[in-house]
Scaffold this active site. Sequence first.
Site, PDB file in Angstrom:
ATOM      1  N   LYS A  85     -10.118   7.551   0.704  1.00  0.00           N
ATOM      2  CA  LYS A  85      -9.518   7.182   1.539  1.00  0.00           C
ATOM      3  C   LYS A  85     -10.942   6.218   2.220  1.00  0.00           C
ATOM      4  CE  LYS A  85      -9.275   9.118   7.294  1.00  0.00           C
ATOM      5  NZ  LYS A  85      -8.602   8.157   6.945  1.00  0.00           N
TER       6      LYS A  85
ATOM      7  N   ASN B 143      -2.321   9.465  14.277  1.00  0.00           N
ATOM      8  CA  ASN B 143      -1.818  10.384  12.939  1.00  0.00           C
ATOM      9  C   ASN B 143      -0.206  10.316  13.622  1.00  0.00           C
ATOM     10  OD1 ASN B 143      -0.566  12.110  11.612  1.00  0.00           O
ATOM     11  ND2 ASN B 143      -3.014  13.510  11.474  1.00  0.00           N
ATOM     12  N   PHE B 144       0.760   9.853  12.763  1.00  0.00           N
ATOM     13  CA  PHE B 144       2.049   9.881  12.911  1.00  0.00           C
ATOM     14  C   PHE B 144       2.548  10.755  12.847  1.00  0.00           C
ATOM     15  CE2 PHE B 144       1.604   4.918  13.630  1.00  0.00           C
ATOM     16  CZ  PHE B 144       2.186   4.805  14.708  1.00  0.00           C
TER      17      PHE B 144
ATOM     18  N   HIS C  34      -9.608  14.449   2.962  1.00  0.00           N
ATOM     19  CA  HIS C  34      -8.413  13.672   2.545  1.00  0.00           C
ATOM     20  C   HIS C  34      -8.348  13.031   0.965  1.00  0.00           C
ATOM     21  CE1 HIS C  34      -7.514  13.057   7.186  1.00  0.00           C
ATOM     22  NE2 HIS C  34      -7.096  12.447   6.301  1.00  0.00           N
ATOM     23  N   HIS C  35      -7.545  12.556   0.241  1.00  0.00           N
ATOM     24  CA  HIS C  35      -8.073  12.010  -0.380  1.00  0.00           C
ATOM     25  C   HIS C  35      -8.886  11.319  -0.958  1.00  0.00           C
ATOM     26  CE1 HIS C  35      -6.046   8.443   1.018  1.00  0.00           C
ATOM     27  NE2 HIS C  35      -5.689   8.672   1.569  1.00  0.00           N
TER      28      HIS C  35
ATOM     29  N   GLY D 259      -0.498   2.313  12.394  1.00  0.00           N
ATOM     30  CA  GLY D 259      -0.891   3.132  11.868  1.00  0.00           C
ATOM     31  C   GLY D 259      -2.254   3.027  11.417  1.00  0.00           C
TER      32      GLY D 259
ATOM     33  N   ALA E  68      -1.850   4.703  16.559  1.00  0.00           N
ATOM     34  CA  ALA E  68      -1.445   7.048  16.742  1.00  0.00           C
ATOM     35  C   ALA E  68      -2.125   6.293  15.348  1.00  0.00           C
ATOM     36  CB  ALA E  68      -0.124   6.915  16.538  1.00  0.00           C
TER      37      ALA E  68
ATOM     38  N   GLY F 240       0.765  -1.009  -0.124  1.00  0.00           N
ATOM     39  CA  GLY F 240       0.218  -0.005  -0.053  1.00  0.00           C
ATOM     40  C   GLY F 240       0.707   1.640   0.130  1.00  0.00           C
TER      41      GLY F 240
ATOM     42  N   MET G 231       1.279   4.046   2.362  1.00  0.00           N
ATOM     43  CA  MET G 231       1.950   4.142   3.077  1.00  0.00           C
ATOM     44  C   MET G 231       2.619   3.294   3.802  1.00  0.00           C
ATOM     45  SD  MET G 231       0.875   6.832   5.117  1.00  0.00           S
ATOM     46  CE  MET G 231       2.083   6.170   6.622  1.00  0.00           C
TER      47      MET G 231
HETATM   48  P1  NAP Z   1      -3.740   1.704   0.527  1.00  0.00           P
HETATM   49  O1  NAP Z   1      -2.768   2.232  -0.156  1.00  0.00           O
HETATM   50  O2  NAP Z   1      -4.820   1.182   0.564  1.00  0.00           O
HETATM   51  O3  NAP Z   1      -2.638   0.412   1.935  1.00  0.00           O
HETATM   52  C1  NAP Z   1      -3.560  -0.909   2.497  1.00  0.00           C
HETATM   53  C2  NAP Z   1      -2.959  -1.511   1.533  1.00  0.00           C
HETATM   54  O4  NAP Z   1      -2.669  -3.378   2.933  1.00  0.00           O
HETATM   55  C3  NAP Z   1      -3.620  -2.328   0.428  1.00  0.00           C
HETATM   56  O5  NAP Z   1      -2.392  -3.057  -0.502  1.00  0.00           O
HETATM   57  C4  NAP Z   1      -3.846  -3.748   1.151  1.00  0.00           C
HETATM   58  O6  NAP Z   1      -4.962  -4.267   0.129  1.00  0.00           O
HETATM   59  C5  NAP Z   1      -3.867  -4.295   2.005  1.00  0.00           C
HETATM   60  N1  NAP Z   1      -4.658  -4.661   2.933  1.00  0.00           N
HETATM   61  C6  NAP Z   1      -5.826  -4.593   3.151  1.00  0.00           C
HETATM   62  N2  NAP Z   1      -6.224  -5.584   3.704  1.00  0.00           N
HETATM   63  C7  NAP Z   1      -5.309  -6.540   3.624  1.00  0.00           C
HETATM   64  C8  NAP Z   1      -5.440  -8.033   4.621  1.00  0.00           C
HETATM   65  N3  NAP Z   1      -6.582  -8.311   4.868  1.00  0.00           N
HETATM   66  N4  NAP Z   1      -4.851  -8.635   4.227  1.00  0.00           N
HETATM   67  C9  NAP Z   1      -3.579  -8.333   3.893  1.00  0.00           C
HETATM   68  N5  NAP Z   1      -3.416  -6.695   2.869  1.00  0.00           N
HETATM   69  C10 NAP Z   1      -4.348  -6.507   2.813  1.00  0.00           C
HETATM   70  O7  NAP Z   1      -3.784   2.233   2.556  1.00  0.00           O
HETATM   71  P2  NAP Z   1      -2.859   3.556   3.271  1.00  0.00           P
HETATM   72  O8  NAP Z   1      -2.698   4.940   2.458  1.00  0.00           O
HETATM   73  O9  NAP Z   1      -1.532   3.038   2.540  1.00  0.00           O
HETATM   74  O10 NAP Z   1      -3.588   3.692   4.334  1.00  0.00           O
HETATM   75  C11 NAP Z   1      -3.536   2.395   4.652  1.00  0.00           C
HETATM   76  C12 NAP Z   1      -4.032   2.520   6.536  1.00  0.00           C
HETATM   77  O11 NAP Z   1      -3.009   3.964   7.204  1.00  0.00           O
HETATM   78  C13 NAP Z   1      -5.072   3.226   6.616  1.00  0.00           C
HETATM   79  O12 NAP Z   1      -6.486   2.684   7.451  1.00  0.00           O
HETATM   80  C14 NAP Z   1      -5.045   4.696   6.211  1.00  0.00           C
HETATM   81  O13 NAP Z   1      -5.933   6.045   7.812  1.00  0.00           O
HETATM   82  C15 NAP Z   1      -3.966   5.074   7.340  1.00  0.00           C
HETATM   83  N6  NAP Z   1      -3.167   5.947   7.607  1.00  0.00           N
HETATM   84  C16 NAP Z   1      -2.540   6.443   8.919  1.00  0.00           C
HETATM   85  C17 NAP Z   1      -1.676   7.388   9.203  1.00  0.00           C
HETATM   86  C18 NAP Z   1      -1.341   7.370  10.489  1.00  0.00           C
HETATM   87  O14 NAP Z   1      -0.511   8.844  10.433  1.00  0.00           O
HETATM   88  N7  NAP Z   1      -1.691   6.822  11.769  1.00  0.00           N
HETATM   89  C19 NAP Z   1      -0.898   7.901   8.086  1.00  0.00           C
HETATM   90  C20 NAP Z   1      -1.601   7.669   6.371  1.00  0.00           C
HETATM   91  C21 NAP Z   1      -2.731   6.791   6.627  1.00  0.00           C
HETATM   92  P3  NAP Z   1      -6.180  -4.308  -0.899  1.00  0.00           P
HETATM   93  O15 NAP Z   1      -5.556  -2.872  -1.987  1.00  0.00           O
HETATM   94  O16 NAP Z   1      -6.257  -5.049  -1.526  1.00  0.00           O
HETATM   95  O17 NAP Z   1      -6.867  -3.104  -0.006  1.00  0.00           O
END
Ligand code: NAP
Length: 267
Positions: free
Chosen positions: A157, A125-126, A153-154, A97, A123, A11, A13
């Site tokens: 999300k 938000n990091f 957000h984009h 995250g 967290a 993904g 992140m």
């Molecule tokens: P993303 O691009 O969709 O990446 C998530 C990845 O995890 C995708 O490849 C997804 O596959 C995979 N995935 C989902 N369910 C899975 C499972 N059951 N088993 C294995 N892999 C799985 O999302 P992102 O933008 O990186 O964001 C990920 C999360 O981080 C979100 O919840 C977002 O809100 C959060 N976030 C948090 C922070 C922070 O500071 N805490 C910052 C940014 C984002 P699929 O495409 O097949 O679903």
Amino acid sequence: MLRVVVSGAAGRMGRTVVAAVCRAGDLELVGAVDRQQVGVDAGTLAGLEPVGVPLGGDLDGVLEWARPDVMVDFTGPSAVAANLHTAISHLVCPVVGTTGLSEPDLAEARRKCAEKRLGCVVAPNFALGAVLMMRLAAICAPLMPQVEVIEFHHDQKVDSPSGTAIKTAEVIAKARAGAGQGLAAGQEILPGARGAAYDGISIHSVRLPGLMAHQEVIFGGLGQTLTIRHDSISRESFVPGILLAVRKVSRLSGVVYGLENILFDSE
Ligand code: NAP
């Protein structure tokens, strides 16, 4: 060297975290998991040279053979609770995250981590700036208790409102307790026009291409408003906070919720 597994490594992140772990001299990427791109080298996916770590499709199996110290999870709301449980059962410290973790799931993680004396950081938000935004909001809330939150957000999300917006509302609600405030009266001509409500605080979610992660906290007072705004303009903004958590988590005992609790932990 701290041994790290990244879950959600294909993904947006996840790839950012893989690159940051590979570049850090004191961390070693020992495993990477996703349901996408299984078998592809994690370094290649992250835009680096190959690092000899192919993506696995099964977190349980990867934790079994890679024996990491820390698992970093950036997957999605449907996967995060099970991943957290899997890491804890392997006595691997989770750094989470992914947003959308429910209160019961968090309570369960708190119970299990306390029982096993395992460190865990969750967290929403990091980004350091976002943590400071919440701190500043807590200072303002008792003096200007009329407040609304708008998060942007984009459009990829999947959850709304953002974990950061909910956390901000929690922090404000706590800080202004007793100050007395309700939502402004008025009829919604279109349902939802006033946003979601958390303890009398309206939260509005904007989802558009071109955005990354942004938030405004707007306080209104007599003849004046005060706006605190934070913008994450690239995913790099999350990296220092994530690496701090990775480095600290194995020295913690139990679940620490919120980056502020490890940033300001000398207070
Ligand atoms: P993303 O691009 O969709 O990446 C998530 C990845 O995890 C995708 O490849 C997804 O596959 C995979 N995935 C989902 N369910 C899975 C499972 N059951 N088993 C294995 N892999 C799985 O999302 P992102 O933008 O990186 O964001 C990920 C999360 O981080 C979100 O919840 C977002 O809100 C959060 N976030 C948090 C922070 C922070 O500071 N805490 C910052 C940014 C984002 P699929 O495409 O097949 O679903």
